[in-house]
Design a protein around this motif. Structure first.
Motif, PDB file in Angstrom:
ATOM      1  N   VAL A  49       0.767  -0.990  -0.166  1.00 37.80           N
ATOM      2  CA  VAL A  49      -0.106   0.171  -0.077  1.00 37.80           C
ATOM      3  C   VAL A  49       1.011   1.184  -0.027  1.00 37.80           C
ATOM      4  O   VAL A  49       1.869   1.321   0.731  1.00 37.80           O
ATOM      5  CB  VAL A  49      -1.045   0.026   1.203  1.00 37.80           C
ATOM      6  N   ASP A  50       0.471   1.959  -0.843  1.00 44.51           N
ATOM      7  CA  ASP A  50       1.230   3.528  -0.844  1.00 44.51           C
ATOM      8  C   ASP A  50       0.610   4.396   0.510  1.00 44.51           C
ATOM      9  O   ASP A  50      -0.338   4.948   0.150  1.00 44.51           O
ATOM     10  CB  ASP A  50       1.042   4.316  -2.140  1.00 44.51           C
ATOM     11  N   TYR A  51       1.440   4.015   1.514  1.00 45.94           N
ATOM     12  CA  TYR A  51       0.820   4.806   2.717  1.00 45.94           C
ATOM     13  C   TYR A  51       1.825   6.071   3.014  1.00 45.94           C
ATOM     14  O   TYR A  51       2.832   5.924   3.554  1.00 45.94           O
ATOM     15  CB  TYR A  51       0.911   3.699   3.875  1.00 45.94           C
ATOM     16  N   TYR A  52       1.129   7.147   2.860  1.00 47.95           N
ATOM     17  CA  TYR A  52       1.679   8.560   2.998  1.00 47.95           C
ATOM     18  C   TYR A  52       3.199   8.447   2.322  1.00 47.95           C
ATOM     19  O   TYR A  52       4.213   8.890   2.990  1.00 47.95           O
ATOM     20  CB  TYR A  52       1.989   8.801   4.481  1.00 47.95           C
ATOM     21  N   GLY A  53       3.138   7.802   1.163  1.00 43.39           N
ATOM     22  CA  GLY A  53       4.391   8.046   0.162  1.00 43.39           C
ATOM     23  C   GLY A  53       5.449   6.968   0.452  1.00 43.39           C
ATOM     24  O   GLY A  53       6.376   6.834  -0.244  1.00 43.39           O
ATOM     25  N   THR A  54       4.951   5.995   1.278  1.00 42.37           N
ATOM     26  CA  THR A  54       6.017   4.976   1.621  1.00 42.37           C
ATOM     27  C   THR A  54       5.253   3.603   1.325  1.00 42.37           C
ATOM     28  O   THR A  54       4.110   3.361   1.683  1.00 42.37           O
ATOM     29  CB  THR A  54       6.297   4.938   3.196  1.00 42.37           C
ATOM     30  N   PRO A  55       5.932   2.804   0.348  1.00 44.86           N
ATOM     31  CA  PRO A  55       5.380   1.441   0.194  1.00 44.86           C
ATOM     32  C   PRO A  55       5.463   0.639   1.549  1.00 44.86           C
ATOM     33  O   PRO A  55       6.288   0.282   1.896  1.00 44.86           O
ATOM     34  CB  PRO A  55       6.121   0.946  -0.919  1.00 44.86           C
ATOM     35  N   ILE A  89       0.090  -6.218   5.988  1.00 40.59           N
ATOM     36  CA  ILE A  89       0.249  -6.545   7.405  1.00 40.59           C
ATOM     37  C   ILE A  89       0.877  -5.703   8.297  1.00 40.59           C
ATOM     38  O   ILE A  89       0.848  -5.965   9.734  1.00 40.59           O
ATOM     39  CB  ILE A  89       0.811  -8.090   7.458  1.00 40.59           C
ATOM     40  N   GLN A  90       1.561  -4.708   7.791  1.00 45.58           N
ATOM     41  CA  GLN A  90       2.083  -3.438   8.841  1.00 45.58           C
ATOM     42  C   GLN A  90       0.909  -2.517   9.019  1.00 45.58           C
ATOM     43  O   GLN A  90       1.483  -1.437   9.969  1.00 45.58           O
ATOM     44  CB  GLN A  90       3.263  -2.988   8.311  1.00 45.58           C
ATOM     45  N   LEU A  91      -0.018  -2.521   8.527  1.00 45.74           N
ATOM     46  CA  LEU A  91      -1.084  -1.410   8.566  1.00 45.74           C
ATOM     47  C   LEU A  91      -2.319  -1.942   9.236  1.00 45.74           C
ATOM     48  O   LEU A  91      -3.046  -1.159   9.392  1.00 45.74           O
ATOM     49  CB  LEU A  91      -1.437  -0.971   7.020  1.00 45.74           C
ATOM     50  N   ALA A  92      -2.564  -3.258   9.124  1.00 43.48           N
ATOM     51  CA  ALA A  92      -3.809  -3.599   9.630  1.00 43.48           C
ATOM     52  C   ALA A  92      -3.825  -5.034  10.168  1.00 43.48           C
ATOM     53  O   ALA A  92      -2.660  -5.682   9.913  1.00 43.48           O
ATOM     54  CB  ALA A  92      -5.056  -3.818   8.387  1.00 43.48           C
ATOM     55  N   SER A  93      -4.736  -5.315  10.951  1.00 44.61           N
ATOM     56  CA  SER A  93      -4.926  -6.796  11.284  1.00 44.61           C
ATOM     57  C   SER A  93      -5.666  -7.640  10.320  1.00 44.61           C
ATOM     58  O   SER A  93      -6.746  -7.180  10.004  1.00 44.61           O
ATOM     59  CB  SER A  93      -5.425  -7.097  12.541  1.00 44.61           C
ATOM     60  N   VAL A  94      -5.163  -8.767   9.731  1.00 50.79           N
ATOM     61  CA  VAL A  94      -5.802  -9.389   8.712  1.00 50.79           C
ATOM     62  C   VAL A  94      -6.207 -10.995   9.466  1.00 50.79           C
ATOM     63  O   VAL A  94      -5.194 -11.599  10.003  1.00 50.79           O
ATOM     64  CB  VAL A  94      -4.542  -9.882   7.706  1.00 50.79           C
ATOM     65  N   ALA A  95      -7.278 -11.316   9.214  1.00 54.40           N
ATOM     66  CA  ALA A  95      -7.886 -12.556   9.698  1.00 54.40           C
ATOM     67  C   ALA A  95      -8.730 -13.262   8.663  1.00 54.40           C
ATOM     68  O   ALA A  95      -9.074 -12.776   7.659  1.00 54.40           O
ATOM     69  CB  ALA A  95      -8.772 -12.196  10.982  1.00 54.40           C
ATOM     70  N   VAL A  96      -8.876 -14.623   8.894  1.00 56.60           N
ATOM     71  CA  VAL A  96      -9.552 -15.623   8.230  1.00 56.60           C
ATOM     72  C   VAL A  96     -10.711 -15.918   9.058  1.00 56.60           C
ATOM     73  O   VAL A  96     -10.784 -17.071   9.649  1.00 56.60           O
ATOM     74  CB  VAL A  96      -8.891 -16.490   7.378  1.00 56.60           C
ATOM     75  N   PRO A  97     -12.088 -15.489   9.190  1.00 57.12           N
ATOM     76  CA  PRO A  97     -13.191 -15.714  10.007  1.00 57.12           C
ATOM     77  C   PRO A  97     -13.652 -17.316   9.311  1.00 57.12           C
ATOM     78  O   PRO A  97     -14.298 -17.997  10.278  1.00 57.12           O
ATOM     79  CB  PRO A  97     -14.040 -14.469   9.680  1.00 57.12           C
ATOM     80  N   ALA A 137      -6.449   4.606   6.397  1.00 56.83           N
ATOM     81  CA  ALA A 137      -5.824   3.802   5.511  1.00 56.83           C
ATOM     82  C   ALA A 137      -6.729   2.793   4.706  1.00 56.83           C
ATOM     83  O   ALA A 137      -6.603   2.363   3.684  1.00 56.83           O
ATOM     84  CB  ALA A 137      -4.945   2.707   6.389  1.00 56.83           C
ATOM     85  N   PHE A 138      -8.154   3.209   4.915  1.00 55.80           N
ATOM     86  CA  PHE A 138      -9.273   2.215   4.547  1.00 55.80           C
ATOM     87  C   PHE A 138      -9.203   2.439   2.910  1.00 55.80           C
ATOM     88  O   PHE A 138      -8.914   1.290   2.311  1.00 55.80           O
ATOM     89  CB  PHE A 138     -10.429   2.742   4.765  1.00 55.80           C
ATOM     90  N   PRO A 139      -9.026   3.608   2.364  1.00 55.75           N
ATOM     91  CA  PRO A 139      -9.099   3.690   0.951  1.00 55.75           C
ATOM     92  C   PRO A 139      -7.879   3.579   0.416  1.00 55.75           C
ATOM     93  O   PRO A 139      -7.759   2.842  -0.767  1.00 55.75           O
ATOM     94  CB  PRO A 139      -9.350   5.264   0.923  1.00 55.75           C
ATOM     95  N   LEU A 140      -6.704   3.649   0.989  1.00 53.63           N
ATOM     96  CA  LEU A 140      -5.384   3.199   0.307  1.00 53.63           C
ATOM     97  C   LEU A 140      -5.525   1.868   0.206  1.00 53.63           C
ATOM     98  O   LEU A 140      -4.922   1.225  -0.820  1.00 53.63           O
ATOM     99  CB  LEU A 140      -4.329   3.818   1.364  1.00 53.63           C
ATOM    100  N   ILE A 141      -5.871   1.093   1.346  1.00 53.04           N
ATOM    101  CA  ILE A 141      -5.717  -0.439   1.285  1.00 53.04           C
ATOM    102  C   ILE A 141      -6.660  -1.085   0.263  1.00 53.04           C
ATOM    103  O   ILE A 141      -6.389  -2.022  -0.524  1.00 53.04           O
ATOM    104  CB  ILE A 141      -6.132  -1.312   2.548  1.00 53.04           C
ATOM    105  N   GLU A 142      -7.860  -0.323   0.383  1.00 54.54           N
ATOM    106  CA  GLU A 142      -9.068  -0.825  -0.845  1.00 54.54           C
ATOM    107  C   GLU A 142      -8.450  -0.743  -2.192  1.00 54.54           C
ATOM    108  O   GLU A 142      -8.277  -1.546  -3.199  1.00 54.54           O
ATOM    109  CB  GLU A 142     -10.090  -0.094  -0.620  1.00 54.54           C
ATOM    110  N   LYS A 143      -7.931   0.518  -2.585  1.00 58.99           N
ATOM    111  CA  LYS A 143      -7.177   0.710  -3.904  1.00 58.99           C
ATOM    112  C   LYS A 143      -6.034  -0.362  -4.045  1.00 58.99           C
ATOM    113  O   LYS A 143      -6.014  -0.904  -5.365  1.00 58.99           O
ATOM    114  CB  LYS A 143      -6.468   2.107  -3.681  1.00 58.99           C
TER     115      LYS A 143
END
Length: 185
Positions: A42-48, A52-60, A74-80
C-alpha cells in the motif's frame, strides 16, 4: 573442508525450498488465506508498506478474509491497493473493516494454477542443481589444490548427489501437496 562445503550447500538448497514454499503460499487456492494479501503493498503516505504492517488480517471462515486497518485513513489506500493487485479480489468496505470474499475457482483457473505451481517447482529444482554444480566445482578445486585426495573428492561428490536428490524429492512432494490442494473443490 568437505563438511563446510556440504553444510553450505545444504543451507543454500534449503533456501531454494523455502523460496518454493513462499511462492506456493502466494498461489490462490479455493480457500481464504492471509498469505494472499500479506505481500500486497500500500502506498501509505508516500511509503510502500505491506498490508500486514497497516492492519490486522484475519480469516473468519474458509471463503472470507477480513482486514481491519489500525488507521482509519488507511481504508481507501488498502482498498485501492487490493483492487490494483493481480489477485482479482474485490474488497467490501463496511466502515469498520474490509471484507474480501474468495470466489470458488473455475476448473480452467485451477489448471492454470497447477501449471504455475509446477513452474515454481522446476525453478526451485534448477536452483538446487545450480548449488550442486557450485559444490562440485568447489570440491574439484580443493582436489586440484591438493587440499583433499581424489578419493575424498569422489566420495564427497556422491554425498552432494544424495543431498541434491533428497532436496529434489522434497520439492516434488511439496508440489504434489499444493497440486492436490488447488484441485480440491
Amino acid at each position: 573442508m568437505i563438511n563446510e562445503v556440504l553444510a553450505d550447500g545444504k543451507k543454500r538448497m534449503d533456501g531454494a525450498l523455502t523460496s518454493l514454499e513462499n511462492d506456493f503460499a502466494k498461489l490462490r487456492t479455493g480457500r481464504a488465506s492471509t498469505s494472499l494479501v500479506d505481500q500486497t503493498v500500500v502506498d501509505y503516505y508516500g511509503t510502500p508498506t505491506p498490508i500486514i504492517q497497516l492492519a490486522s488480517v484475519a480469516v473468519p471462515d474458509s471463503r472470507t478474509i477480513t482486514i481491519q486497518p489500525w488507521d482509519k485513513g488507511a481504508f481507501p489506500l488498502i482498498e485501492k491497493a487490493l483492487m490494483q493487485s493481480d489477485l482479482g479480489l474485490n474488497p467490501v468496505n463496511d466502515g469498520k473493516q474490509l471484507r474480501i470474499s474468495i470466489p470458488p475457482l473455475t476448473e480452467e483457473r485451477r489448471k492454470d494454477l497447477v501449471k504455475i505451481a509446477k513452474k515454481y517447482t522446476e525453478d526451485s529444482k534448477v536452483a538446487i542443481r545450480n548449488v550442486r554444480r557450485d559444490m562440485n566445482d568447489t570440491l574439484k578445486k580443493l582436489e586440484k589444490d591438493k587440499d583433499i585426495s581424489e578419493d575424498e573428492q569422489r566420495k564427497a561428490q556422491d554425498d552432494v548427489q544424495k543431498i541434491t536428490d533428497d532436496f529434489v524429492k522434497k520439492c516434488d512432494a511439496a508440489c504434489v501437496v499444493k497440486e492436490k490442494e488447488i484441485l480440491e473443490i
